[in-house]
Design a protein around this motif. Sequence first.
Motif, PDB file in Angstrom:
ATOM      1  N   PRO A  55       5.294   1.084   1.306  1.00  0.00           N
ATOM      2  CA  PRO A  55       4.382   0.615   0.268  1.00  0.00           C
ATOM      3  C   PRO A  55       4.265   1.559  -0.923  1.00  0.00           C
ATOM      4  CG  PRO A  55       3.177   1.397   2.195  1.00  0.00           C
ATOM      5  CD  PRO A  55       4.619   1.334   2.588  1.00  0.00           C
ATOM      6  N   SER A  56       4.517   2.831  -0.711  1.00  0.00           N
ATOM      7  CA  SER A  56       4.400   3.789  -1.814  1.00  0.00           C
ATOM      8  C   SER A  56       5.603   3.770  -2.746  1.00  0.00           C
ATOM      9  CB  SER A  56       4.189   5.206  -1.265  1.00  0.00           C
ATOM     10  OG  SER A  56       5.292   5.595  -0.471  1.00  0.00           O
ATOM     11  N   SER A  57       6.589   2.913  -2.448  1.00  0.00           N
ATOM     12  CA  SER A  57       7.784   2.843  -3.290  1.00  0.00           C
ATOM     13  C   SER A  57       7.538   2.099  -4.597  1.00  0.00           C
ATOM     14  CB  SER A  57       8.927   2.169  -2.528  1.00  0.00           C
ATOM     15  OG  SER A  57       8.598   0.801  -2.239  1.00  0.00           O
ATOM     16  N   LEU A  58       6.436   1.366  -4.685  1.00  0.00           N
ATOM     17  CA  LEU A  58       6.148   0.601  -5.895  1.00  0.00           C
ATOM     18  C   LEU A  58       5.441   1.464  -6.938  1.00  0.00           C
ATOM     19  CD1 LEU A  58       4.918  -2.791  -4.369  1.00  0.00           C
ATOM     20  CD2 LEU A  58       7.218  -2.133  -5.090  1.00  0.00           C
ATOM     21  N   ALA A  59       5.528   1.035  -8.195  1.00  0.00           N
ATOM     22  CA  ALA A  59       4.933   1.800  -9.287  1.00  0.00           C
ATOM     23  C   ALA A  59       3.406   1.772  -9.257  1.00  0.00           C
ATOM     24  CB  ALA A  59       5.443   1.265 -10.631  1.00  0.00           C
ATOM     25  N   GLN A  60       2.833   0.730  -8.664  1.00  0.00           N
ATOM     26  CA  GLN A  60       1.381   0.658  -8.508  1.00  0.00           C
ATOM     27  C   GLN A  60       1.065   0.248  -7.080  1.00  0.00           C
ATOM     28  OE1 GLN A  60       0.892  -2.362 -11.581  1.00  0.00           O
ATOM     29  NE2 GLN A  60       0.132  -3.790 -10.053  1.00  0.00           N
ATOM     30  N   PRO A  61      -0.130   0.597  -6.589  1.00  0.00           N
ATOM     31  CA  PRO A  61      -0.438   0.324  -5.184  1.00  0.00           C
ATOM     32  C   PRO A  61      -0.416  -1.166  -4.867  1.00  0.00           C
ATOM     33  CG  PRO A  61      -1.998   1.907  -6.092  1.00  0.00           C
ATOM     34  CD  PRO A  61      -1.206   1.366  -7.242  1.00  0.00           C
ATOM     35  N   PRO A  62       0.273  -1.547  -3.800  1.00  0.00           N
ATOM     36  CA  PRO A  62       0.253  -2.943  -3.351  1.00  0.00           C
ATOM     37  C   PRO A  62      -0.982  -3.189  -2.486  1.00  0.00           C
ATOM     38  CG  PRO A  62       1.675  -1.677  -1.928  1.00  0.00           C
ATOM     39  CD  PRO A  62       1.150  -0.717  -2.960  1.00  0.00           C
ATOM     40  N   THR A  63      -1.231  -4.437  -2.124  1.00  0.00           N
ATOM     41  CA  THR A  63      -2.335  -4.782  -1.239  1.00  0.00           C
ATOM     42  C   THR A  63      -1.781  -5.446   0.013  1.00  0.00           C
ATOM     43  OG1 THR A  63      -3.833  -5.129  -3.113  1.00  0.00           O
ATOM     44  CG2 THR A  63      -4.500  -6.064  -1.006  1.00  0.00           C
ATOM     45  N   ALA A  64      -2.258  -4.997   1.176  1.00  0.00           N
ATOM     46  CA  ALA A  64      -1.969  -5.661   2.444  1.00  0.00           C
ATOM     47  C   ALA A  64      -3.246  -6.370   2.871  1.00  0.00           C
ATOM     48  CB  ALA A  64      -1.538  -4.658   3.501  1.00  0.00           C
ATOM     49  N   PHE A  65      -3.158  -7.658   3.113  1.00  0.00           N
ATOM     50  CA  PHE A  65      -4.323  -8.448   3.503  1.00  0.00           C
ATOM     51  C   PHE A  65      -4.375  -8.601   5.016  1.00  0.00           C
ATOM     52  CE2 PHE A  65      -3.002  -9.935  -0.716  1.00  0.00           C
ATOM     53  CZ  PHE A  65      -4.154  -9.660  -1.434  1.00  0.00           C
ATOM     54  N   LEU A  66      -5.585  -8.687   5.547  1.00  0.00           N
ATOM     55  CA  LEU A  66      -5.810  -8.958   6.966  1.00  0.00           C
ATOM     56  C   LEU A  66      -6.625 -10.232   7.094  1.00  0.00           C
ATOM     57  CD1 LEU A  66      -6.915  -5.427   8.255  1.00  0.00           C
ATOM     58  CD2 LEU A  66      -4.709  -6.522   8.664  1.00  0.00           C
ATOM     59  N   SER A  67      -6.182 -11.146   7.952  1.00  0.00           N
ATOM     60  CA  SER A  67      -6.937 -12.353   8.286  1.00  0.00           C
ATOM     61  C   SER A  67      -6.943 -12.493   9.792  1.00  0.00           C
ATOM     62  CB  SER A  67      -6.293 -13.606   7.664  1.00  0.00           C
ATOM     63  OG  SER A  67      -6.277 -13.539   6.262  1.00  0.00           O
ATOM     64  N   GLY A  68      -8.125 -12.717  10.369  1.00  0.00           N
ATOM     65  CA  GLY A  68      -8.209 -12.890  11.812  1.00  0.00           C
ATOM     66  C   GLY A  68      -9.651 -12.954  12.264  1.00  0.00           C
ATOM     67  N   ALA A  69      -9.865 -13.568  13.421  1.00  0.00           N
ATOM     68  CA  ALA A  69     -11.228 -13.790  13.905  1.00  0.00           C
ATOM     69  C   ALA A  69     -11.815 -12.584  14.619  1.00  0.00           C
ATOM     70  CB  ALA A  69     -11.241 -14.994  14.861  1.00  0.00           C
ATOM     71  N   ASP A  70     -10.965 -11.719  15.159  1.00  0.00           N
ATOM     72  CA  ASP A  70     -11.459 -10.634  16.013  1.00  0.00           C
ATOM     73  C   ASP A  70     -11.467  -9.297  15.266  1.00  0.00           C
ATOM     74  OD1 ASP A  70     -11.965 -10.015  19.123  1.00  0.00           O
ATOM     75  OD2 ASP A  70     -10.857  -8.357  18.200  1.00  0.00           O
ATOM     76  N   PRO A  71     -12.638  -8.694  15.033  1.00  0.00           N
ATOM     77  CA  PRO A  71     -12.708  -7.433  14.289  1.00  0.00           C
ATOM     78  C   PRO A  71     -11.946  -6.288  14.957  1.00  0.00           C
ATOM     79  CG  PRO A  71     -14.888  -8.442  14.436  1.00  0.00           C
ATOM     80  CD  PRO A  71     -13.989  -9.206  15.358  1.00  0.00           C
ATOM     81  N   GLU A  72     -11.985  -6.215  16.282  1.00  0.00           N
ATOM     82  CA  GLU A  72     -11.289  -5.126  16.965  1.00  0.00           C
ATOM     83  C   GLU A  72      -9.778  -5.273  16.842  1.00  0.00           C
ATOM     84  OE1 GLU A  72     -12.663  -4.667  20.966  1.00  0.00           O
ATOM     85  OE2 GLU A  72     -14.757  -4.398  20.350  1.00  0.00           O
ATOM     86  N   ALA A  73      -9.296  -6.507  16.913  1.00  0.00           N
ATOM     87  CA  ALA A  73      -7.853  -6.737  16.737  1.00  0.00           C
ATOM     88  C   ALA A  73      -7.428  -6.344  15.329  1.00  0.00           C
ATOM     89  CB  ALA A  73      -7.517  -8.205  17.018  1.00  0.00           C
ATOM     90  N   LYS A  74      -8.252  -6.690  14.345  1.00  0.00           N
ATOM     91  CA  LYS A  74      -7.913  -6.324  12.972  1.00  0.00           C
ATOM     92  C   LYS A  74      -7.932  -4.807  12.791  1.00  0.00           C
ATOM     93  CE  LYS A  74     -10.737  -9.337  10.940  1.00  0.00           C
ATOM     94  NZ  LYS A  74     -11.391 -10.122   9.856  1.00  0.00           N
ATOM     95  N   GLN A  75      -8.801  -4.121  13.508  1.00  0.00           N
ATOM     96  CA  GLN A  75      -8.844  -2.662  13.418  1.00  0.00           C
ATOM     97  C   GLN A  75      -7.566  -2.049  13.990  1.00  0.00           C
ATOM     98  OE1 GLN A  75     -11.231  -1.298  11.659  1.00  0.00           O
ATOM     99  NE2 GLN A  75     -10.309   0.731  11.881  1.00  0.00           N
ATOM    100  N   VAL A  76      -7.069  -2.616  15.086  1.00  0.00           N
ATOM    101  CA  VAL A  76      -5.798  -2.152  15.655  1.00  0.00           C
ATOM    102  C   VAL A  76      -4.663  -2.362  14.655  1.00  0.00           C
ATOM    103  CG1 VAL A  76      -4.068  -2.588  17.445  1.00  0.00           C
ATOM    104  CG2 VAL A  76      -6.495  -2.481  18.050  1.00  0.00           C
ATOM    105  N   VAL A  77      -4.641  -3.530  14.027  1.00  0.00           N
ATOM    106  CA  VAL A  77      -3.583  -3.831  13.062  1.00  0.00           C
ATOM    107  C   VAL A  77      -3.713  -2.934  11.831  1.00  0.00           C
ATOM    108  CG1 VAL A  77      -2.567  -5.620  11.603  1.00  0.00           C
ATOM    109  CG2 VAL A  77      -3.353  -6.187  13.912  1.00  0.00           C
ATOM    110  N   ARG A  78      -4.927  -2.653  11.411  1.00  0.00           N
ATOM    111  CA  ARG A  78      -5.144  -1.717  10.298  1.00  0.00           C
ATOM    112  C   ARG A  78      -4.509  -0.362  10.643  1.00  0.00           C
ATOM    113  NH1 ARG A  78      -8.860  -1.117   5.970  1.00  0.00           N
ATOM    114  NH2 ARG A  78      -9.836  -3.121   6.464  1.00  0.00           N
ATOM    115  N   GLY A  79      -4.684   0.081  11.881  1.00  0.00           N
ATOM    116  CA  GLY A  79      -4.082   1.337  12.310  1.00  0.00           C
ATOM    117  C   GLY A  79      -2.564   1.304  12.252  1.00  0.00           C
TER     118      GLY A  79
END
Length: 198
Positions: free
Chosen positions: A125-149
């Motif tokens: 992701p740091s290869s771009l000239a400006q910061p990109p955005t990664a989106f998270l969608s999902g029902a389970d907060p703990e699962a999204k936290q794992v994916v964030r990691g």
Amino acid sequence: MSDITVLGGGRVGGGLATALTRAGLEVTVATRSPDATADAVRTARVVINATPGAGSLERLAALRAELRGKILVDVSNATVDGPDGLPADLLYPGSSLAEQLQEALPETLVVKTLNTMLHSVMTEPSSLAQPPTAFLSGADPEAKQVVRGLLVDLGWRQEWITDLGGIETARAAEGAILFVPHVIRSSGFAPFAISIAR
């Protein structure tokens, strides 16, 4: 038990597997053999769907028992391609592949991410000239936290990650694929991503 099983060994799946292995995780890339794939999914903590989106629902629905209780990270886009092979429309208008997967796999924790960029940006992701955005969608907060990691393991900074909310928000992220053919026609296959400027 392996940390991660990647379904799909192409540019997307292969790139993610290489990068996550480099980050110190134990990664298995599932083969095309149904038995071997089922075994690899059964023994994983997290499964990444990097299969072609048009066939993902059928392929993963067949693994319902093996995916029970797993986190399923969906990075695919389900599209109808135009004559030039580029996405022309969404396969699930008014819905999304992620929503279809969650409905078909009610005992699996589906999280949508990394589908709004050219594949190379997923792991650099740091290869771009400006910061990109990664989106998270999902029902389970703990699962999204794992994916964030996992995103952090891939080089994503916390401030570049935006949690959109429930799995229904994946239809917005998946809709971004309709930008892709126009961007490619105007700029070629240079790395790019959707970015939220603040």
